[in-house]
Design an enzyme around this catalytic site. Structure first.
Site, PDB file in Angstrom:
ATOM      1  N   ASP A 123       0.846  -1.029  -0.175  1.00 32.63           N
ATOM      2  CA  ASP A 123      -0.021  -0.070   0.088  1.00 32.63           C
ATOM      3  C   ASP A 123       0.693   1.316   0.057  1.00 32.63           C
ATOM      4  O   ASP A 123       1.883   1.225   0.377  1.00 32.63           O
ATOM      5  CB  ASP A 123      -0.927  -0.089   1.300  1.00 32.63           C
ATOM      6  CG  ASP A 123      -2.181  -0.795   1.053  1.00 32.63           C
ATOM      7  OD1 ASP A 123      -2.285  -1.498   0.073  1.00 32.63           O
ATOM      8  OD2 ASP A 123      -2.877  -0.874   2.271  1.00 32.63           O
ATOM      9  N   ARG A 179      -1.766  -0.783  -8.147  1.00 33.07           N
ATOM     10  CA  ARG A 179      -3.071  -0.283  -7.884  1.00 33.07           C
ATOM     11  C   ARG A 179      -3.119   1.110  -8.126  1.00 33.07           C
ATOM     12  O   ARG A 179      -2.228   1.643  -7.732  1.00 33.07           O
ATOM     13  CB  ARG A 179      -3.419  -0.759  -6.445  1.00 33.07           C
ATOM     14  CG  ARG A 179      -4.921  -0.061  -6.046  1.00 33.07           C
ATOM     15  CD  ARG A 179      -5.027  -0.097  -4.561  1.00 33.07           C
ATOM     16  NE  ARG A 179      -4.913  -1.530  -4.291  1.00 33.07           N
ATOM     17  CZ  ARG A 179      -4.600  -1.944  -2.763  1.00 33.07           C
ATOM     18  NH1 ARG A 179      -4.158  -0.696  -2.075  1.00 33.07           N
ATOM     19  NH2 ARG A 179      -4.653  -3.203  -2.568  1.00 33.07           N
TER      20      ARG A 179
HETATM   21  P1  FDA Z   1     -14.681   9.210  -3.779  1.00 33.57           P
HETATM   22  O1  FDA Z   1     -13.922   9.557  -2.434  1.00 33.57           O
HETATM   23  O2  FDA Z   1     -15.049  10.447  -4.635  1.00 33.57           O
HETATM   24  O3  FDA Z   1     -15.893   8.452  -3.328  1.00 33.57           O
HETATM   25  C1  FDA Z   1     -16.597   8.063  -4.342  1.00 33.57           C
HETATM   26  C2  FDA Z   1     -18.153   7.641  -3.496  1.00 33.57           C
HETATM   27  O4  FDA Z   1     -17.662   6.264  -2.743  1.00 33.57           O
HETATM   28  C3  FDA Z   1     -18.304   8.654  -2.245  1.00 33.57           C
HETATM   29  O5  FDA Z   1     -19.032   9.639  -2.693  1.00 33.57           O
HETATM   30  C4  FDA Z   1     -18.605   7.579  -1.261  1.00 33.57           C
HETATM   31  O6  FDA Z   1     -20.363   7.146  -1.565  1.00 33.57           O
HETATM   32  C5  FDA Z   1     -18.016   6.384  -1.432  1.00 33.57           C
HETATM   33  N1  FDA Z   1     -16.767   6.155  -0.658  1.00 33.57           N
HETATM   34  C6  FDA Z   1     -15.576   6.107  -1.125  1.00 33.57           C
HETATM   35  N2  FDA Z   1     -14.832   5.728   0.030  1.00 33.57           N
HETATM   36  C7  FDA Z   1     -15.636   5.268   0.864  1.00 33.57           C
HETATM   37  C8  FDA Z   1     -15.408   4.879   2.367  1.00 33.57           C
HETATM   38  N3  FDA Z   1     -14.142   4.761   2.594  1.00 33.57           N
HETATM   39  N4  FDA Z   1     -16.447   4.537   2.859  1.00 33.57           N
HETATM   40  C9  FDA Z   1     -17.812   4.764   2.685  1.00 33.57           C
HETATM   41  N5  FDA Z   1     -17.806   5.332   1.301  1.00 33.57           N
HETATM   42  C10 FDA Z   1     -17.083   5.514   0.692  1.00 33.57           C
HETATM   43  N6  FDA Z   1      -5.349   5.076  -0.582  1.00 33.57           N
HETATM   44  C11 FDA Z   1      -3.936   5.329  -0.484  1.00 33.57           C
HETATM   45  O7  FDA Z   1      -3.719   6.399  -0.139  1.00 33.57           O
HETATM   46  N7  FDA Z   1      -3.312   4.305  -0.423  1.00 33.57           N
HETATM   47  C12 FDA Z   1      -3.578   3.117  -0.564  1.00 33.57           C
HETATM   48  O8  FDA Z   1      -2.829   2.269  -0.501  1.00 33.57           O
HETATM   49  C13 FDA Z   1      -5.024   2.842  -1.004  1.00 33.57           C
HETATM   50  N8  FDA Z   1      -5.475   1.541  -0.948  1.00 33.57           N
HETATM   51  C14 FDA Z   1      -6.931   1.439  -1.450  1.00 33.57           C
HETATM   52  C15 FDA Z   1      -7.293   0.314  -1.855  1.00 33.57           C
HETATM   53  C16 FDA Z   1      -8.659  -0.080  -2.419  1.00 33.57           C
HETATM   54  C17 FDA Z   1      -9.003  -1.227  -2.914  1.00 33.57           C
HETATM   55  C18 FDA Z   1      -9.566   1.334  -2.569  1.00 33.57           C
HETATM   56  C19 FDA Z   1     -10.806   1.137  -3.123  1.00 33.57           C
HETATM   57  C20 FDA Z   1      -9.078   2.496  -2.056  1.00 33.57           C
HETATM   58  C21 FDA Z   1      -7.703   2.350  -1.505  1.00 33.57           C
HETATM   59  N9  FDA Z   1      -7.129   3.863  -0.922  1.00 33.57           N
HETATM   60  C22 FDA Z   1      -5.759   3.837  -0.836  1.00 33.57           C
HETATM   61  C23 FDA Z   1      -8.092   4.940  -0.919  1.00 33.57           C
HETATM   62  C24 FDA Z   1      -8.314   5.688  -1.918  1.00 33.57           C
HETATM   63  O9  FDA Z   1      -7.205   6.459  -2.007  1.00 33.57           O
HETATM   64  C25 FDA Z   1      -9.566   6.866  -1.826  1.00 33.57           C
HETATM   65  O10 FDA Z   1      -9.397   7.508  -0.723  1.00 33.57           O
HETATM   66  C26 FDA Z   1     -10.711   6.214  -1.414  1.00 33.57           C
HETATM   67  O11 FDA Z   1     -11.057   4.876  -2.415  1.00 33.57           O
HETATM   68  C27 FDA Z   1     -12.208   7.059  -1.966  1.00 33.57           C
HETATM   69  O12 FDA Z   1     -11.816   7.570  -3.416  1.00 33.57           O
HETATM   70  P2  FDA Z   1     -12.816   7.106  -4.534  1.00 33.57           P
HETATM   71  O13 FDA Z   1     -12.063   6.844  -5.701  1.00 33.57           O
HETATM   72  O14 FDA Z   1     -13.806   5.980  -4.073  1.00 33.57           O
HETATM   73  O15 FDA Z   1     -13.745   8.277  -4.560  1.00 33.57           O
END
Ligand code: FDA
Length: 303
Positions: A123, A179
């Site tokens: 990560d 990722r």
């Molecule tokens: P956005 O934040 O715009 O979210 C879109 C929608 O998804 C929101 O409106 C909400 O409805 C929903 N949502 C998103 N996150 C949510 C949560 N935690 N709880 C509830 N609802 C949520 N970051 C990092 O810095 N280092 C890493 O190694 C990782 N690893 C990682 C693995 C995986 C499989 C995922 C999916 C994410 C990560 N992340 C991460 C976190 C990533 O950087 C990011 O902060 C979150 O995925 C939220 O971003 P979105 O792209 O989902 O968009």
């Protein structure tokens, strides 16, 4: 404002109450609970990546305990025939205390996973860790080319350059496996895009670079606009279903997840579990108070 207030006062709430907020996003405290969740996800057509909760430790004894916990987890998961891999946070193994000790711990974990033909994702943590984590990845990738991958964060201005700089590790027979996510930590404007549209544009630019260069991306987002952008790139570059995967966090946007699975895309769910769920939940909420909205909504919808 209210989100921020709830997020910052949450550590003062009784643990059982915080568990109400957290249980939709965390598999449980024990490895058995994690196995149950992974089995259910597998049965529902998803792969998993398991994460033991914990990060930013205070001393190297904790790093050894964390290493041992991962080594035991890998044996149990393989015995349970779970279709999934593992994610690790290097600060849990002392990255910021002794980078060499951290390397040896993660190396051991990767060696264990490699012995089963499995894979460890490193990560990406906050910007103090990025150079160290890239260096760590390079070192381990040299020894275990098929068994380790890294995360890149679209909010960092440097990410496309980092991707280009890592291409020396890539070959068509042993493609890099990254990722791509937006990035979760609070970073200054100087180094990180702040606006949603800038982050999304950079996410798709990085993803396009990966498709153009044969890197295998784990497309980690719940943002519908980004999912649609990624699907458009998959079409444009005519990417076979085995050349990428989508990834989502356990408990988040299950409908979007279902839509992608039903359309035949590979989906991997990030499954965090462990004793440190309380610190993890409250810290994540403080870092990203917007999440409070989704949590409150999901609690209300559950009745
Ligand atoms: P956005 O934040 O715009 O979210 C879109 C929608 O998804 C929101 O409106 C909400 O409805 C929903 N949502 C998103 N996150 C949510 C949560 N935690 N709880 C509830 N609802 C949520 N970051 C990092 O810095 N280092 C890493 O190694 C990782 N690893 C990682 C693995 C995986 C499989 C995922 C999916 C994410 C990560 N992340 C991460 C976190 C990533 O950087 C990011 O902060 C979150 O995925 C939220 O971003 P979105 O792209 O989902 O968009």
């Amino acid at each position: 404002m209210i989100n921020r207030l709830i997020a910052s006062t949450l550590p003062l709430f009784p643990k059982r109450l915080v568990w109400l907020f957290s249980r939709s996003y965390i598999a449980g405290e024990t490895v058995d609970e994690a196995m149950r969740v992974c089995r259910a996800l597998n049965d529902d057509g998803m792969k998993t990546t398991i994460d033991i909760l914990g990060e930013f430790i205070q001393n190297l004894e904790e790093a050894e305990k964390n290493r041992d916990e991962y080594l035991a987890l890998i044996d149990v998961t393989q015995r349970s025939r779970i279709d999934g891999n593992y994610s690790v946070k290097p600060t849990m193994f002392g990255l910021l205390i002794d980078a060499d000790a951290c390397y040896h711990h993660i190396r051991e974990i990767v060696a264990k996973a490699a012995g089963y033909g499995n894979f460890i994702r490193i990560d990406m943590e906050d910007s103090n860790c990025v150079d160290l984590e890239i260096r760590l990845f390079r070192r381990i990738k040299a020894e275990f080319p098929e068994s380790v991958g890294l995360v890149v964060q679209a909010y960092l201005r440097r990410t496309l350059d980092d991707l280009k700089g890592l291409m020396d590790l890539h070959s068509p027979t042993l493609p890099l496996n990254f990722r791509i996510c937006k990035g979760i930590y609070a970073e200054p404007r100087r180094i990180a895009f702040q606006r949603h549209d800038e982050i999304n544009a950079h996410f798709l630019e990085d993803l396009e670079f990966m498709f153009q260069n044969g890197i295998y991306p784990g497309i980690a987002t719940h943002d519908r606009a980004l999912v649609e952008g990624a699907l458009a790139l998959i079409d444009r570059y005519d990417m076979g279903r085995d050349r990428y995967e989508f990834q989502m966090l356990y408990g988040v946007t299950p409908e979007l997840r279902r839509m992608l699975i039903d359309a035949g895309h590979t989906m991997r769910v990030y499954v965090p579990y462990g004793r440190h769920w309380f610190g993890y939940s409250t810290r994540r909420l403080k870092e990203n108070p917007k999440i409070v909205n989704s949590i409150v909504k999901s609690l209300l919808l559950r009745g």
